[in-house]
Scaffold this motif. Structure first.
Motif, PDB file in Angstrom:
ATOM      1  N   ASP A 284     -42.460 -34.996 -20.893  1.00  0.00           N
ATOM      2  CA  ASP A 284     -43.101 -35.855 -19.899  1.00  0.00           C
ATOM      3  C   ASP A 284     -44.568 -36.034 -20.262  1.00  0.00           C
ATOM      4  O   ASP A 284     -45.245 -35.077 -20.625  1.00  0.00           O
ATOM      5  CB  ASP A 284     -43.021 -35.210 -18.503  1.00  0.00           C
ATOM      6  N   ASN A 285     -45.031 -37.268 -20.155  1.00  0.00           N
ATOM      7  CA  ASN A 285     -46.454 -37.554 -20.356  1.00  0.00           C
ATOM      8  C   ASN A 285     -47.038 -37.899 -18.991  1.00  0.00           C
ATOM      9  O   ASN A 285     -46.752 -38.952 -18.437  1.00  0.00           O
ATOM     10  CB  ASN A 285     -46.632 -38.714 -21.337  1.00  0.00           C
ATOM     11  N   ASN A 286     -47.797 -36.974 -18.459  1.00  0.00           N
ATOM     12  CA  ASN A 286     -48.256 -37.084 -17.075  1.00  0.00           C
ATOM     13  C   ASN A 286     -49.742 -37.395 -16.990  1.00  0.00           C
ATOM     14  O   ASN A 286     -50.549 -36.793 -17.678  1.00  0.00           O
ATOM     15  CB  ASN A 286     -47.966 -35.777 -16.330  1.00  0.00           C
ATOM     16  N   LEU A 287     -50.065 -38.324 -16.100  1.00  0.00           N
ATOM     17  CA  LEU A 287     -51.459 -38.731 -15.951  1.00  0.00           C
ATOM     18  C   LEU A 287     -51.917 -38.513 -14.508  1.00  0.00           C
ATOM     19  O   LEU A 287     -51.301 -39.010 -13.568  1.00  0.00           O
ATOM     20  CB  LEU A 287     -51.588 -40.216 -16.319  1.00  0.00           C
ATOM     21  N   ASP A 288     -52.983 -37.735 -14.362  1.00  0.00           N
ATOM     22  CA  ASP A 288     -53.587 -37.500 -13.047  1.00  0.00           C
ATOM     23  C   ASP A 288     -54.920 -38.233 -12.981  1.00  0.00           C
ATOM     24  O   ASP A 288     -55.684 -38.228 -13.949  1.00  0.00           O
ATOM     25  CB  ASP A 288     -53.876 -36.009 -12.829  1.00  0.00           C
ATOM     26  N   LEU A 289     -55.199 -38.830 -11.833  1.00  0.00           N
ATOM     27  CA  LEU A 289     -56.474 -39.523 -11.624  1.00  0.00           C
ATOM     28  C   LEU A 289     -57.031 -39.121 -10.263  1.00  0.00           C
ATOM     29  O   LEU A 289     -56.278 -39.040  -9.289  1.00  0.00           O
ATOM     30  CB  LEU A 289     -56.267 -41.044 -11.639  1.00  0.00           C
ATOM     31  N   THR A 290     -58.325 -38.878 -10.218  1.00  0.00           N
ATOM     32  CA  THR A 290     -58.949 -38.500  -8.957  1.00  0.00           C
ATOM     33  C   THR A 290     -60.253 -39.250  -8.772  1.00  0.00           C
ATOM     34  O   THR A 290     -61.035 -39.368  -9.716  1.00  0.00           O
ATOM     35  CB  THR A 290     -59.258 -36.982  -8.942  1.00  0.00           C
ATOM     36  N   ALA A 291     -60.471 -39.770  -7.593  1.00  0.00           N
ATOM     37  CA  ALA A 291     -61.770 -40.365  -7.253  1.00  0.00           C
ATOM     38  C   ALA A 291     -62.161 -39.849  -5.880  1.00  0.00           C
ATOM     39  O   ALA A 291     -61.355 -39.857  -4.947  1.00  0.00           O
ATOM     40  CB  ALA A 291     -61.679 -41.884  -7.245  1.00  0.00           C
ATOM     41  N   LEU A 292     -63.382 -39.395  -5.801  1.00  0.00           N
ATOM     42  CA  LEU A 292     -63.816 -38.729  -4.577  1.00  0.00           C
ATOM     43  C   LEU A 292     -65.266 -39.090  -4.301  1.00  0.00           C
ATOM     44  O   LEU A 292     -66.074 -39.167  -5.230  1.00  0.00           O
ATOM     45  CB  LEU A 292     -63.713 -37.227  -4.830  1.00  0.00           C
ATOM     46  N   ALA A 293     -65.592 -39.329  -3.049  1.00  0.00           N
ATOM     47  CA  ALA A 293     -66.989 -39.598  -2.691  1.00  0.00           C
ATOM     48  C   ALA A 293     -67.344 -38.790  -1.459  1.00  0.00           C
ATOM     49  O   ALA A 293     -66.529 -38.616  -0.549  1.00  0.00           O
ATOM     50  CB  ALA A 293     -67.182 -41.082  -2.407  1.00  0.00           C
ATOM     51  N   ARG A 294     -68.547 -38.298  -1.471  1.00  0.00           N
ATOM     52  CA  ARG A 294     -69.005 -37.502  -0.336  1.00  0.00           C
ATOM     53  C   ARG A 294     -70.339 -38.066   0.123  1.00  0.00           C
ATOM     54  O   ARG A 294     -71.261 -38.252  -0.663  1.00  0.00           O
ATOM     55  CB  ARG A 294     -69.166 -36.067  -0.798  1.00  0.00           C
ATOM     56  N   TYR A 295     -70.432 -38.350   1.394  1.00  0.00           N
ATOM     57  CA  TYR A 295     -71.639 -38.945   1.952  1.00  0.00           C
ATOM     58  C   TYR A 295     -72.211 -38.018   3.008  1.00  0.00           C
ATOM     59  O   TYR A 295     -71.510 -37.627   3.946  1.00  0.00           O
ATOM     60  CB  TYR A 295     -71.293 -40.312   2.567  1.00  0.00           C
ATOM     61  N   THR A 296     -73.459 -37.636   2.824  1.00  0.00           N
ATOM     62  CA  THR A 296     -74.117 -36.781   3.809  1.00  0.00           C
ATOM     63  C   THR A 296     -74.820 -37.683   4.809  1.00  0.00           C
ATOM     64  O   THR A 296     -75.812 -38.337   4.493  1.00  0.00           O
ATOM     65  CB  THR A 296     -75.122 -35.845   3.112  1.00  0.00           C
ATOM     66  N   VAL A 297     -74.257 -37.744   6.002  1.00  0.00           N
ATOM     67  CA  VAL A 297     -74.793 -38.634   7.023  1.00  0.00           C
ATOM     68  C   VAL A 297     -76.139 -38.112   7.511  1.00  0.00           C
ATOM     69  O   VAL A 297     -77.112 -38.841   7.639  1.00  0.00           O
ATOM     70  CB  VAL A 297     -73.807 -38.733   8.216  1.00  0.00           C
ATOM     71  N   SER A 298     -76.175 -36.813   7.768  1.00  0.00           N
ATOM     72  CA  SER A 298     -77.402 -36.183   8.243  1.00  0.00           C
ATOM     73  C   SER A 298     -77.249 -34.691   8.007  1.00  0.00           C
ATOM     74  O   SER A 298     -76.267 -34.250   7.399  1.00  0.00           O
ATOM     75  CB  SER A 298     -77.583 -36.459   9.737  1.00  0.00           C
ATOM     76  N   ALA A 299     -78.188 -33.920   8.508  1.00  0.00           N
ATOM     77  CA  ALA A 299     -78.061 -32.465   8.384  1.00  0.00           C
ATOM     78  C   ALA A 299     -76.859 -31.957   9.175  1.00  0.00           C
ATOM     79  O   ALA A 299     -76.429 -30.827   9.011  1.00  0.00           O
ATOM     80  CB  ALA A 299     -79.333 -31.793   8.875  1.00  0.00           C
ATOM     81  N   ASN A 300     -76.310 -32.816  10.033  1.00  0.00           N
ATOM     82  CA  ASN A 300     -75.195 -32.409  10.889  1.00  0.00           C
ATOM     83  C   ASN A 300     -73.866 -33.052  10.539  1.00  0.00           C
ATOM     84  O   ASN A 300     -72.901 -32.892  11.297  1.00  0.00           O
ATOM     85  CB  ASN A 300     -75.506 -32.729  12.355  1.00  0.00           C
ATOM     86  N   GLY A 301     -73.809 -33.783   9.462  1.00  0.00           N
ATOM     87  CA  GLY A 301     -72.538 -34.432   9.207  1.00  0.00           C
ATOM     88  C   GLY A 301     -72.329 -34.837   7.766  1.00  0.00           C
ATOM     89  O   GLY A 301     -73.263 -35.260   7.077  1.00  0.00           O
ATOM     90  N   ASP A 302     -71.098 -34.670   7.305  1.00  0.00           N
ATOM     91  CA  ASP A 302     -70.692 -35.126   5.981  1.00  0.00           C
ATOM     92  C   ASP A 302     -69.343 -35.812   6.114  1.00  0.00           C
ATOM     93  O   ASP A 302     -68.522 -35.421   6.939  1.00  0.00           O
ATOM     94  CB  ASP A 302     -70.504 -33.952   5.028  1.00  0.00           C
TER      95      ASP A 302
END
Ligand SMILES: [Cu+2]
Length: 741
Positions: A455-473
């Protein structure tokens, strides 16, 4: 049983007095759960977290019970299988000290985490949402990174150090006891550590009024009425580690040895009557101007033996048993570099290699016509080799934005040699005869099939993280992940019920038949996490919704061994034989978790913790619900800290399980609520833990604990009654002590 309430009352009565008696000026040992902040979000159980539970459990996987998104498949007493967002076992990547350990047993009695004693946990990191490709591979669900404690060295100028830790525990239910010891000798550049742990338990008692097979008048080894058959175990783990440090270079060598004389299974037809693992793990870690380089090589050998334990019985011709042997050998290596391209760009590149060999054979039983004169070759010369390359780019676009892109290519080759059954002759008249006939036919079909697969397997990942404020991500990710079938899914070959039921690692009591043509599972997941919290995380609230679509999901179809075609109509309300088949599935759900302080007063600081998990899984081809999906459940904990005291009252609530897999005749379970109490006191060097699990001795069935097959004649597919779930443990009062020197 009659004594327990008295002890309970005494413990409860003593609690407030001992709290008042404690000297609040004694420096407490600070216990905090560390939460990793870099993407993607992982939940970490550190050694201190593990400590609060290890007096209550010897099952390392169960230390994850407070982690959002995690549930556990019940198995042996120290071997439960974690599930993340409804995907379990081989669908997860579970690394122990960087090694991809494989459960070699046809019942997966020896999964990766069963080789790690709770007392030897340095940290358990759970990636429940999107897993970075550098920590994934050959899996479609989340990742669990388990590590033993990092080596310690003497501080500059200190010369040498000698330190260690010793502990012991006792649990009333099952009369469980165990001990652990670790000792380290180190200089500034050399460190040597031994860690050892033992644990043993008799069968546990279910809560309330459970009627086991003896109580309902079924044949088999007689047990007291509340006792849950085949739940006893004894396990011994040893590791010896050496580490050398010079400048920015660290070299580690770890030797491991596990010996399990017995671990019985209430949801398998067989019991583990010996499991011996030896492993060697070499690691290099270097810090350079450009970044970090890590290389690893490991070797693992497992010898596994199964037969019927004391609670199971063979009535087929009064034969002494049915020995089954497994040998697995794993060689692996990996290289990983973290390259700091710029202040904002981090590149992770690496490669992994794994070579796995498996033999699973069932020696003949002397005097048996059905199980002899030959050895039954279940998996002969099984091979599963993985080669992987990955690259992952982490970029900080701005102080608020962080992104991660990853790509991983993995080549998985599997193969298995020719097989034969116990007896290749033909007996036309009896049930045994029919089994022999199908063994001859099945072996011949299998041997003539094309079994080598790549088997030739391909994994892909895309991730984004946004820090809204000191109180939220906010974190949002998408991933494609691929897993190739394991060797039992592809190569177990006998349609005969008596043989197929020995190939089962989901605990549903059914028989399973492999399929050499199985394609890899491909999962497409969208997941996000909303994380609101105080700047210092005094309070926090997290929500993780997720959706996964799996193409070529490996489910199963009922199989008629006589005609060797899919069964139609299906058999209901009984155990049956199934053949693995690629279908499609979708899972979605939501994890909620949070904590908040409730105030501080003269009697200490109170807090509240909460956790809720919801998962829904469906087979898109059949409209069936997926097997072993944990029903809606929540855990509410009231915490209390005062001086060296750290206490908790926990309410566990689980809804009834009505969404079941019809094709597997999965058993429905009722909803329940349990109360657990925990208390601990820490001094500078010593610590005591005590508590009561299932305070009110509630009777309940484990929703993902499978079918009860813990007693009697488990050898025939329907020689034991269908429809009884494995009950959970009744009240257990426990205590543990730990001393650091
Ligand atoms: Cu086994």
């Amino acid at each position: 049983m009659s004594r327990k309430p008295t002890i309970l009352a005494a413990v409860l009565a003593a609690l407030p007095f001992s709290i008042l008696a404690a000297d609040p000026t004694l420096a407490p040992v600070v216990v905090t759960a560390s939460k990793e902040q870099a993407p993607p979000l992982a939940t970490t159980i550190d050694a201190a977290d593990a400590q609060t539970l290890r007096a209550a459990t010897s099952d390392t996987a169960s230390l994850l019970r407070d982690v959002p998104g995690v549930s556990l498949y019940g198995a042996g007493g120290v071997s439960s299988l974690p599930a993340i967002h409804g995907l379990a076992d081989d669908r997860l990547r579970i690394k122990v000290d960087g090694m991809d350990l494989i459960a070699s047993c046809p019942n997966h009695m020896n999964p990766a985490l069963s080789y790690l004693d709770p007392s030897n946990v340095g940290s358990l990191k759970v990636y429940a949402g999107i897993t970075p490709v550098s920590l994934g591979g050959d899996s479609i669900g989340g990742t669990i990174i388990a590590d033993t404690p990092a080596p310690t060295f003497a501080a500059p100028g200190q010369g040498s150090l000698f330190k260690g830790e010793a502990g012991a525990f006792y649990r009333s239910n099952g009369n469980a006891k165990g001990a652990n010891l670790s000792a380290t000798y180190a200089t500034e550049s050399f460190s040597m550590t031994y860690s050892g742990a033992t644990a043993e338990s008799e069968n546990y008692d279910a809560g309330g009024d459970f009627k086991n097979f003896t109580a309902t008048g079924r044949p088999g080894h007689a047990l007291p009425r509340d006792e849950v058959g085949s739940t006893a175990y004894e396990t011994r783990n040893h590791t010896l580690g050496f580490a050398f440090k010079g400048g920015n270079h660290l070299f580690e060598a770890k030797l491991g040895y596990q010996d399990v004389p017995y671990q019985l299974y209430p949801n398998q037809r067989m019991d583990m009557l010996d499991n011996e693992q030896t492993r060697l793990n070499l690691r290099y870690l270097g810090q350079f101007d450009w970044g970090k380089l890590e290389a690893r090589a490991y070797y693992e050998k497992v010898d596994h033996f199964m037969d019927f334990g004391d609670d199971k019985q063979v009535l087929y011709g009064g034969l002494p048993g049915m020995p089954m042997k497994t040998e697995g050998k794993t060689n692996g290596a990996s290289v990983k570099a973290d390259i700091a391209l710029t202040q904002q760009d981090l590149l992770r590149v690496g490669g992994e290699f794994q070579r796995y060999r498996l033999d699973d054979w069932w020696p003949p039983v002397v005097g048996s016509m059905g199980m002899g004169p030959n050895t039954f070759l279940n998996i002969n010369d099984g091979e599963r080799d993985r080669t992987a390359l990955f690259g992952e780019w982490e970029k900080r676009l701005s102080p608020q934005w962080l992104t991660l892109l990853g790509i991983r290519y993995e080549r998985v080759s599997t193969d298995a040699g020719p097989v034969h059954g116990y007896n290749t002759a033909y007996f036309p008249t009896s049930i045994i005869g029919m089994d022999m006939m199908s063994q001859k036919r099945d072996a011949s079909n299998f041997n003539n099939s094309d079994r080598s697969q790549t088997d030739n397997n391909l994994d892909l990942t895309a991730l984004a993280r946004y820090t809204v404020s000191a109180n939220g991500d906010i974190e949002v990710g998408v991933a494609r992940k691929v897993r190739s079938p394991n060797l039992y899914e592809r190569y177990s070959w006998s349609t005969a019920g008596m043989m197929a039921i020995m190939n089962n690692y989901v605990g549903d009591g059914n028989g399973y038949l492999g399929n050499p043509d199985l394609k890899p599972e491909k999962a497409y997941t969208v997941s996000s996490t909303f994380d609101w919290h105080a700047a210092e995380r005094d309070w926090e609230f997290k929500a993780t919704p997720y959706y996964t679509r799996v193409n070529d999901y490996i489910d199963a179809v009922q199989w008629n061994g006589a005609t060797n075609v899919a069964r139609n109509p299906q058999l209901a309300n009984q155990f049956t034989v199934l053949k693995y088949a690629n279908q499609s599935a979708r899972l979605y759900g939501l994890d909620l978790s949070g904590k908040m302080p409730l105030g501080r007063s003269g009697i200490g600081a109170f807090g509240f913790k909460g956790l809720l998990n919801y998962t829904d899984g469906e087979n898109r081809d059949t409209g069936n619900d997926l097997y072993n999906i944990m029903p809606l459940n929540a855990r509410l904990t009231l915490t209390h800290q005062y001086g060296g005291w750290d206490n908790a009252v926990e309410l566990v609530m689980v809804k009834s399980k009505n969404d079941v897999s019809d094709v597997r005749n999965e058993i429905k379970t009722s909803g329940y609520g349990l109360i657990n109490l925990r208390a601990s006191h820490s001094w500078q060097q010593a610590r005591v833990d005590f508590g009561i699990e299932n305070l009110f001795d509630k009777r309940y069935d484990l929703p993902t604990g499978g079918a009860y097959t813990g007693q009697g004649t488990t050898m025939g597919i329907n020689s034991i009654p269908w429809g009884i779930a494995v009950p959970g443990m009744g009240r257990s009062i426990y205590a543990g002590v730990n001393y650091k020197f």
